[in-house]
Design an enzyme around this catalytic site. Structure first.
Site, PDB file in Angstrom:
ATOM      1  CG  ASN A   1      -0.379  -0.075   2.502  1.00 32.71           C
ATOM      2  OD1 ASN A   1       0.716  -0.604   2.677  1.00 32.71           O
ATOM      3  ND2 ASN A   1      -1.044   0.489   3.481  1.00 32.71           N
TER       4      ASN A   1
ATOM      5  CD  GLU B   1       4.309  -0.766  13.391  1.00 31.00           C
ATOM      6  OE1 GLU B   1       3.104  -0.703  13.724  1.00 31.00           O
ATOM      7  OE2 GLU B   1       5.223  -0.293  14.075  1.00 31.00           O
TER       8      GLU B   1
ATOM      9  CB  CYS C   1      -2.279   0.353   8.236  1.00 31.94           C
ATOM     10  SG  CYS C   1      -0.997   1.592   8.514  1.00 31.94           S
TER      11      CYS C   1
ATOM     12  CD  GLU D   1       8.075   0.015  12.191  1.00 25.69           C
ATOM     13  OE1 GLU D   1       7.176   0.608  11.567  1.00 25.69           O
ATOM     14  OE2 GLU D   1       8.826  -0.825  11.678  1.00 25.69           O
TER      15      GLU D   1
HETATM   16  P1  NAD Z   1       0.410  -9.289   3.455  1.00 30.16           P
HETATM   17  O1  NAD Z   1       0.587  -9.707   4.858  1.00 30.16           O
HETATM   18  O2  NAD Z   1      -0.383 -10.154   2.548  1.00 30.16           O
HETATM   19  O3  NAD Z   1       1.817  -9.101   2.743  1.00 30.16           O
HETATM   20  C1  NAD Z   1       2.827  -8.273   3.288  1.00 30.16           C
HETATM   21  C2  NAD Z   1       4.182  -8.819   2.888  1.00 30.16           C
HETATM   22  O4  NAD Z   1       4.368 -10.098   3.492  1.00 30.16           O
HETATM   23  C3  NAD Z   1       4.363  -9.027   1.387  1.00 30.16           C
HETATM   24  O5  NAD Z   1       5.683  -8.682   1.037  1.00 30.16           O
HETATM   25  C4  NAD Z   1       4.117 -10.516   1.231  1.00 30.16           C
HETATM   26  O6  NAD Z   1       4.739 -11.076   0.093  1.00 30.16           O
HETATM   27  C5  NAD Z   1       4.712 -11.058   2.510  1.00 30.16           C
HETATM   28  N1  NAD Z   1       4.185 -12.348   2.936  1.00 30.16           N
HETATM   29  C6  NAD Z   1       2.938 -12.854   2.745  1.00 30.16           C
HETATM   30  N2  NAD Z   1       2.837 -14.082   3.296  1.00 30.16           N
HETATM   31  C7  NAD Z   1       4.032 -14.357   3.871  1.00 30.16           C
HETATM   32  C8  NAD Z   1       4.556 -15.473   4.589  1.00 30.16           C
HETATM   33  N3  NAD Z   1       3.823 -16.559   4.847  1.00 30.16           N
HETATM   34  N4  NAD Z   1       5.834 -15.413   5.037  1.00 30.16           N
HETATM   35  C9  NAD Z   1       6.587 -14.324   4.795  1.00 30.16           C
HETATM   36  N5  NAD Z   1       6.157 -13.238   4.100  1.00 30.16           N
HETATM   37  C10 NAD Z   1       4.893 -13.260   3.647  1.00 30.16           C
HETATM   38  O7  NAD Z   1      -0.189  -7.809   3.513  1.00 30.16           O
HETATM   39  P2  NAD Z   1      -0.605  -6.876   2.295  1.00 30.16           P
HETATM   40  O8  NAD Z   1      -1.891  -7.366   1.721  1.00 30.16           O
HETATM   41  O9  NAD Z   1       0.567  -6.692   1.392  1.00 30.16           O
HETATM   42  O10 NAD Z   1      -0.835  -5.493   3.050  1.00 30.16           O
HETATM   43  C11 NAD Z   1      -2.043  -5.097   3.590  1.00 30.16           C
HETATM   44  C12 NAD Z   1      -2.059  -5.330   5.085  1.00 30.16           C
HETATM   45  O11 NAD Z   1      -0.974  -4.625   5.685  1.00 30.16           O
HETATM   46  C13 NAD Z   1      -3.295  -4.780   5.759  1.00 30.16           C
HETATM   47  O12 NAD Z   1      -3.731  -5.694   6.735  1.00 30.16           O
HETATM   48  C14 NAD Z   1      -2.806  -3.499   6.421  1.00 30.16           C
HETATM   49  O13 NAD Z   1      -3.560  -3.067   7.521  1.00 30.16           O
HETATM   50  C15 NAD Z   1      -1.430  -3.882   6.807  1.00 30.16           C
HETATM   51  N6  NAD Z   1      -0.623  -2.680   7.003  1.00 30.16           N
HETATM   52  C16 NAD Z   1      -0.283  -2.319   8.280  1.00 30.16           C
HETATM   53  C17 NAD Z   1       0.453  -1.156   8.490  1.00 30.16           C
HETATM   54  C18 NAD Z   1       0.842  -0.702   9.876  1.00 30.16           C
HETATM   55  O14 NAD Z   1       1.697   0.167  10.004  1.00 30.16           O
HETATM   56  N7  NAD Z   1       0.267  -1.247  10.932  1.00 30.16           N
HETATM   57  C19 NAD Z   1       0.849  -0.383   7.398  1.00 30.16           C
HETATM   58  C20 NAD Z   1       0.473  -0.784   6.123  1.00 30.16           C
HETATM   59  C21 NAD Z   1      -0.253  -1.950   5.936  1.00 30.16           C
END
Ligand code: NAD
Length: 476
Positions: A155, A254, A288, A457
């Protein structure tokens, strides 16, 4: 778009090996190139390069040397600003001004912020009395954790990646980063900037590919990785925590949110409406921190809802969902919400009469009338959707805002100073804003409670996570 293909960067060498994953332009649904998927062997080599670099010249760099190189990286991002903005927009479909005003300047600021903080970091010391009267001197030194894996989402691709890479490098670690397979381009540009900035080979490495059963999993499970810094979905956090637990590696997470907003009747209505338009619809709700459920005090509920609907219908130039699958998930929520509650504005896929009709857009949507345990009120949607509900008392609204599995951020809109100070700290979140949203000072703690994260962070919090304090006791 990038002028060259997306590449890995391992041990100071660019590499485009691996099965290609197709990239899709979310604005029109057309093919937009591909990203190579790192093999397990390449991930292993990246971790090996990062381990070797820990023992190389990097180990002798002083904090001042590291601060200088962080500033050079920020300079490099600023020099290639337009290329970064274009790549971020091409991958995510986000509006140009969002990338130009937020994502890319913030990425450069991440490096400058941690470089500047290093200059002000001291070490603690204590004089300890001893029976012989001569005492002992204790002092604390901070050491890097070692090899840090950074895994980031789609995102805010460069902003969130650099938010971890910068403090990890500032504290002397080496890094293997894996961005989302849907948004790899700015990370690749960053590797080019880092290569030019003069970091020793292997200090920063970049591998591309998917999560489970691919680069993400191989990296976070790797025994040579000393710590994992992850931003993404809560369910992925659970998987990564399990992997890190096997070798007791520290984690910084996060995760997701289902952020509440509370509008009291004494709030400035127009400011609260304008603030909610921002907090619900920025980046089409794919931040997020976005507000997905809003509680409005009953006396102003109708007036507030009417104005919010008016303003949300005026929105133009918004971006798409990241993928067809994500658009379908958001629309699934809206379809069910339309049956169980009321759609006040939006609720479907917009028609533009141009190439965007092939893209993954969802209308800015205002819902109401759903029960608190409805999936659209309880689960993270991560789209341009906000649910409005009336409330009667402060106590009641705190209970409703604090319910549910998440605890990332919240907004409070009120003209009563005492109420602001009473309500904001009573919210079960890591970040509360009063009469504003997403106003960030990079020195402040950032993170969530409950299923929204582990650790903080920002400023010293990041520098503390990425380094280990060690005590030295000298008998005098
Ligand atoms: P995601 O968890 O699907 O993917 C995030 C990253 O993790 C990607 O690089 C993905 O390839 C990797 N990944 C996925 N499965 C994995 C595994 N089993 N092992 C290791 N790596 C793996 O999340 P997304 O769809 O890319 O992002 C959206 C989510 O992120 C939402 O839930 C959002 O709220 C959250 N988010 C949180 C913050 C925060 O600061 N709290 C900020 C931005 C996004």
């Amino acid at each position: 778009m990038l002028s060259s293909p997306v590449r890995h960067y391992v041990g100071g060498v660019f590499d485009a090996s691996g099965d290609p994953i197709p990239l899709v332009d979310p604005v029109n649904g057309r093919s937009a190139g591909e990203v190579p998927s790192a093999s397990e062997e390449l991930v292993d080599r990246a971790v090996g390069a990062a381990r070797d670099a820990l023992r190389g010249p990097w180990a002798t760099w002083s904090p001042a040397d590291r601060a200088q190189v962080l500033h050079r990286i920020a300079d490099g991002i600023e020099r290639r600003f337009d290329a970064f903005v274009a790549a971020e927009c091409a991958d995510t479909g986000k509006p140009h001004e969002l990338a130009a005003d937020v994502d890319i300047p913030r990425a450069a600021a991440n490096f400058r912020n941690f470089a500047d903080l290093l200059a002000g970091r001291g070490e603690q010391s204590w004089h300890t009395p001893t029976p012989d009267g001569r005492g002992a001197l204790n002092y604390t030194v901070r050491k890097p954790l070692g090899v840090v894996a950074v895994v980031s989402p789609w995102n805010l691709p460069l902003l969130l990646l650099t938010w971890k890479v910068a403090p990890a490098l500032a504290t002397g670690n080496t890094v293997v980063a894996k961005p989302s397979e849907m948004t790899p381009s700015t990370a690749c540009l960053l590797a080019e900037v880092i290569a030019e900035a003069g970091l020793p080979a292997g200090v920063f490495n970049l591998v591309h590919g998917g999560g489970g059963g691919a680069a993400g999993q191989w990296l976070t499970e790797h025994p040579g990785v000393d710590a994992v810094a992850f931003t993404g979905a809560s369910a992925t956090g659970t998987t990564i925590m399990r992997a890190a637990a096997a070798r007791l590696a520290p984690i910084s997470f996060e995760l997701g949110g289902k952020n509440a907003g509370v509008v009291f009747a004494d709030a400035d209505l127009e400011k609260a409406v304008a603030g909610t338009v921002r907090s619900a619809f920025t980046h089409s709700g794919q931040v997020c921190l976005c507000t997905e459920r809003l509680y409005v005090e009953r006396p102003i509920f109708e007036a507030f809802a009417g104005r919010l609907v008016e303003e949300s219908r005026k929105l133009r130039g918004y971006g798409p969902m990241i993928s067809a699958a994500h658009r379908d998930k958001v629309i699934g929520h809206l379809t069910r919400a339309a049956t169980d509650g009321e759609v006040l504005a939006g609720g479907g896929v917009p028609r533009f009469g141009d190439e965007r009709d092939g893209g993954f857009f969802v209308e800015p949507t205002v819902l109401t009338g759903l029960a608190e345990d409805h999936p659209a009120v309880r689960e993270e949607i991560f789209g341009p959707v906000v649910h409005l509900a009336p409330f009667d008392t402060e106590e009641e609204v705190l209970g409703r805002a604090n319910a549910g599995p998440y605890g990332l951020a919240a907004t409070v809109w009120t003209g009563d100073l005492a109420r602001a100070h009473r309500v904001a700290p009573a919210l079960d979140v890591g970040i509360a804003w009063v009469n504003t949203w997403n106003l960030r000072d990079l020195r402040t703690p950032f993170g969530g409670v409950k299923a929204s994260g582990i650790g903080r962070e920002g400023g010293d919090h990041s520098l503390d996570f990425f380094s280990e304090p060690m005590n030295v006791c000298v008998k005098l």
